[in-house]
Scaffold this motif. Structure first.
Motif, PDB file in Angstrom:
ATOM      1  N   VAL A   1      12.925  16.748  -1.644  1.00 51.95           N
ATOM      2  CA  VAL A   1      11.247  17.440  -0.620  1.00 51.95           C
ATOM      3  C   VAL A   1      10.211  17.633  -1.400  1.00 51.95           C
ATOM      4  CG1 VAL A   1       9.969  19.494   0.342  1.00 51.95           C
ATOM      5  CG2 VAL A   1      12.332  18.237   0.746  1.00 51.95           C
ATOM      6  N   ASP A   2      10.329  17.805  -3.231  1.00 56.65           N
ATOM      7  CA  ASP A   2       9.367  17.562  -4.357  1.00 56.65           C
ATOM      8  C   ASP A   2       8.505  16.343  -4.381  1.00 56.65           C
ATOM      9  OD1 ASP A   2       8.352  20.176  -3.904  1.00 56.65           O
ATOM     10  OD2 ASP A   2      10.417  20.837  -4.874  1.00 56.65           O
ATOM     11  N   GLU A   3       9.480  15.340  -4.004  1.00 49.48           N
ATOM     12  CA  GLU A   3       9.284  14.252  -5.091  1.00 49.48           C
ATOM     13  C   GLU A   3       8.310  13.964  -3.996  1.00 49.48           C
ATOM     14  OE1 GLU A   3       9.089  11.000  -6.892  1.00 49.48           O
ATOM     15  OE2 GLU A   3      11.227  12.570  -7.079  1.00 49.48           O
ATOM     16  N   GLU A   4       7.586  13.846  -2.932  1.00 47.37           N
ATOM     17  CA  GLU A   4       6.651  12.890  -2.475  1.00 47.37           C
ATOM     18  C   GLU A   4       5.451  13.819  -3.002  1.00 47.37           C
ATOM     19  OE1 GLU A   4       5.043  11.453   1.481  1.00 47.37           O
ATOM     20  OE2 GLU A   4       6.811  11.274   1.235  1.00 47.37           O
ATOM     21  N   LYS A   5       5.260  15.116  -2.076  1.00 50.12           N
ATOM     22  CA  LYS A   5       4.388  16.093  -2.913  1.00 50.12           C
ATOM     23  C   LYS A   5       3.839  15.654  -4.967  1.00 50.12           C
ATOM     24  CE  LYS A   5       4.664  20.480  -1.847  1.00 50.12           C
ATOM     25  NZ  LYS A   5       5.437  21.180  -1.498  1.00 50.12           N
ATOM     26  N   LEU A   6       4.770  15.464  -5.766  1.00 47.62           N
ATOM     27  CA  LEU A   6       4.654  15.435  -6.580  1.00 47.62           C
ATOM     28  C   LEU A   6       4.528  14.236  -7.003  1.00 47.62           C
ATOM     29  CD1 LEU A   6       5.511  16.963  -9.950  1.00 47.62           C
ATOM     30  CD2 LEU A   6       7.493  15.737  -9.678  1.00 47.62           C
ATOM     31  N   THR A   7       4.192  13.833  -7.065  1.00 51.61           N
ATOM     32  CA  THR A   7       3.402  12.287  -6.405  1.00 51.61           C
ATOM     33  C   THR A   7       1.963  11.801  -6.993  1.00 51.61           C
ATOM     34  OG1 THR A   7       6.025  10.552  -6.195  1.00 51.61           O
ATOM     35  CG2 THR A   7       4.036   9.135  -6.007  1.00 51.61           C
ATOM     36  N   ALA A   8       2.847  12.758  -5.389  1.00 53.54           N
ATOM     37  CA  ALA A   8       0.826  12.243  -5.006  1.00 53.54           C
ATOM     38  C   ALA A   8       0.102  13.494  -5.730  1.00 53.54           C
ATOM     39  CB  ALA A   8       0.749  13.071  -3.642  1.00 53.54           C
TER      40      ALA A   8
END
Length: 701
Positions: A425-432
């Motif tokens: 869940v945190d992967e996309e948020k981390l990239t952004a």
């Protein structure tokens, strides 16, 4: 003064504008001084304190928790019908980029020095940065109320360490706990500050009889230093009559604008003494946008020099010096407007990207608050919303009158840590979130290790990376796992070599042929990769020459020994062979890449490690333990000087050995020593250390 004037919505003549930075070593009193300026100018009605975590300028949670400035904050105030746009910059070396990009767009600066410490390491760094951008400065010796305050020692250190010419325009009235106020050598008056009104009420009086001799001697020295900068003052001195203070002010101002000398003032920001006279000095001595004159740039198409005058009749041009994420308005670009007038909804050109940018909102910044404006005026600093493809260092200009200003250079990160999301869940948020951090901070870089597949976040030091990770978790609400710190090594060569390579291959049905000969030799690591051509340009196609250069630069991104980027190599393009029918740019690019790699292998590849400059201020009782500890960290002591009841140890040490030093130093000295550390240079490692490093990174088995 109207409410609009106070909030900065009124148009001010550029002559009456001062764009200044407050710069100094960490804990010298920059933010405290700025807070007093805002209080006395009526911007705030209650002074905040750094130790209470309630200052206007240190608004980030991380700043208030740590009691340090992390990001430069902009704010405006009015003083005697002048608008002063202030940028309070960080003092910690890990955030030196904030100072760099602020000085790039400022007209003047106030350098603050601790009266006890004098010229400290970061004081030197920011002073050199101001020299780089030719920024006129005044100096303010702060903390005159502290035990050990020594005004004369601070002056001596300025001359010695900064190689600058200080001109004393104020003397302290008392010192340490007896510090009462200041003596103004220009107007020959003493100023004392009423503590009941937090220094707002200033009492003007005659100079005490006991100090007359010392003051007159200091004034004579000051006049001798500045007299050549105003003919009117020279005539008055030759006539041996009364000297007009206005003529002295003009002489000092002319000298400051020419960067011939630097006025030195004194006071105590924490005790509310000397600040009003400091603001007067900002107006009297530091330049307006008009004083700084025309600004030079280049035509993006032809490369010819172009200039813009700082007035509203010139075509619009501005430089973006900072990008910030604002929770209320989104992406916010800080700009310095150099010429013309612009409004929101205007279409502006970014010459680098060739993109048309549309400004949707204009703000005058008040730290983390915003005051909306209708227009942007030459000589001012604003925050803009709506710029989508513009980054730090980009120029914005009128599409019909194009110009591009010189971009800023940013230092390379020296420390990395692996960072991974806690869940999918945190992967996309981390990239952004990482993309936004890199957009804001050019010294933050995110890369992927090609061998391990780890994502690395890199910065200028332990504190810098720690703050970046803290912001990821708090501001962006991203759960992350963080690995141990990793040093950003470089690779170079120890000798010289000449290597040729012939490339001839059929690719996609087309023949590609090229033969190149390259010579490599070692130069200073700070030079990076230097490419020179000894091939006759008239007889060799320019497209092939560009391909050779590109091949060398791409090959330098990873060394043959360690995979780290190469630095400190001078490459000379010696000769080439090509065929009219078969030779291609791709062929020359591949041939130069292979020749460069083979030449570096023959020239003796070596590993470079970052070496830090360390200053430790330590009580005499703990000197032996501190020096032994530094020696154990492969440190080298470069000097020891006395400072009142402490000793200052100057040393150099590899960054790899300095992790956790703060905790260890506290343990060794019972918390009584303090240190500063900043990147100095890259240096070759010994064979034994090189073998250890290569084994650790998996390049030696």
């Amino acid at each position: 003064m109207s409410k609009d004037d106070k909030e900065g919505n009124a148009t001010i003549n550029p002559w009456a504008v001062r764009n200044i930075g407050i710069m100094a070593h960490i804990d010298a009193g920059k933010t405290t001084t700025t807070e007093r300026i805002l209080f006395y100018s009526g911007v705030v009605h209650r002074m905040g304190e750094v130790h209470d975590g309630n200052t206007v300028m240190d608004w980030m949670v991380q700043e208030r928790e740590r009691g340090i400035t992390i990001t430069s904050a902009a704010i405006s105030c009015m003083w005697k019908d002048h608008r002063i746009n202030i940028i309070d910059t960080p003092g910690h070396v890990d955030f030196t980029i904030e100072v760099e990009r602020s000085l790039r767009v400022l007209d003047g600066a106030v350098a603050i020095f601790d009266s006890v410490g004098g010229v400290e390491p970061q004081s030197e760094t920011v002073w050199r940065q101001a020299d780089k951008y030719h920024v006129p400065r005044i100096a303010f010796v702060n903390k005159m109320d502290r035990v050990g305050a020594d005004f004369d020692n601070a002056l001596s250190m300025m001359r010695k360490k900064l190689s600058m010419k200080p001109v004393v325009v104020q003397l302290p009235l008392g010192r340490e706990e007896m510090f009462e106020g200041i003596i103004d050598l220009v107007h020959m008056k003493a100023y004392r500050y009423d503590e009941a009104t937090l220094g707002a009420r200033v009492t003007e009086s005659a100079i005490p009889e006991a100090l007359i001799g010392k003051v007159q001697h200091a004034r004579a020295e000051m006049l001798e230093q500045v007299v050549d900068f105003n003919d009117e003052l020279m005539h008055q001195m030759l006539a041996e009559g009364a000297i007009d203070p206005g003529a002295i002010v003009k002489a000092i101002r002319n000298g400051v604008l020419a960067s011939e000398f630097y006025p030195v003032l004194c006071g105590s920001a924490f005790k509310n003494k000397g600040i009003q006279q400091l603001i007067d000095a900002v107006i009297d001595y530091l330049p307006s946008p008009l004083d700084r004159g025309k600004v030079a740039g280049r035509d993006p198409a032809s490369g010819e020099e172009r200039v813009r005058a700082p007035d509203e009749q010139s075509p619009f041009s501005a430089l973006v010096f900072k990008i910030a994420s604002d929770t209320h308005v989104g992406r916010l670009a800080y700009v310095r407007v150099y010429s013309g007038k612009g409004g929101f909804k205007d279409h502006l050109l970014n010459p680098r990207t060739r993109a048309s940018e549309r400004v949707t909102r204009i703000f005058r910044m008040h730290a983390n608050k915003r005051h909306p404006e209708q227009f942007m005026h030459a000589g001012e600093i604003y925050g803009l919303v709506g710029l989508k493809e513009t980054t730090t260092g980009d120029t914005l200009c009128d599409p019909d009158f194009q110009i591009v200003y010189e971009r800023m250079e940013f230092p390379q990160p020296v420390l990395s840590r692996s960072i991974e999301p806690k869940s999918t869940v945190d992967e996309e948020k981390l990239t952004a979130a990482l993309a936004r951090l890199c957009d804001e901070d050019p010294t933050c870089q995110v890369t992927t290790d090609s061998e391990t597949g780890q994502r690395l976040i890199s910065g200028m030091g332990e504190l810098h990376v720690e703050i970046l990770v803290d912001r990821l978790m708090r501001e962006f609400n991203v759960g992350v796992h963080v690995g141990n710190p990793q040093v950003s090594y470089r690779e170079s060569i120890s000798g010289s070599a000449v290597e040729g390579f012939e490339f001839s291959q059929l690719i996609g049905g087309k023949s590609h042929y090229a033969r190149v000969t390259l010579a490599v030799e070692t130069v200073a690591p700070s030079s990076g990769i230097v490419f020179e051509s000894a091939v006759n340009n008239a007889g060799f196609p320019s497209a092939f020459l560009a391909a050779v250069r590109q091949g060398v630069m791409e090959a330098s991104s990873g060394g043959v020994l360690s995979g780290y980027p190469l630095a400190g190599i001078r490459t000379v393009f010696k000769s080439a062979s090509y065929r009219d029918d078969d030779s291609t740019e791709m062929g020359f690019k591949i041939a130069s890449t292979m020749a460069f790699k083979q030449a570096c292998l023959k020239a003796g590849p070596v590993l470079l490690e970052p070496v830090m400059r360390v200053e430790v201020v330590v009580p005499v009782d703990y000197m032996g333990a501190v020096i032994n500890d530094l020696n154990g960290r492969r440190g080298r002591i470069t000097g020891i000087t006395a400072r009142r009841d402490a000793q200052v140890v100057d040393a150099e040490a590899p960054l790899a050995e300095m992790f956790g030093y703060a905790t260890n130093l506290r343990s060794l000295t019972q918390g009584r020593a303090v240190y500063t550390m900043q990147f100095d240079r890259y240096e070759s490692t010994t064979p034994g250390i090189q073998e250890t490093i290569l084994r650790r990174i998996g390049r030696l088995f």
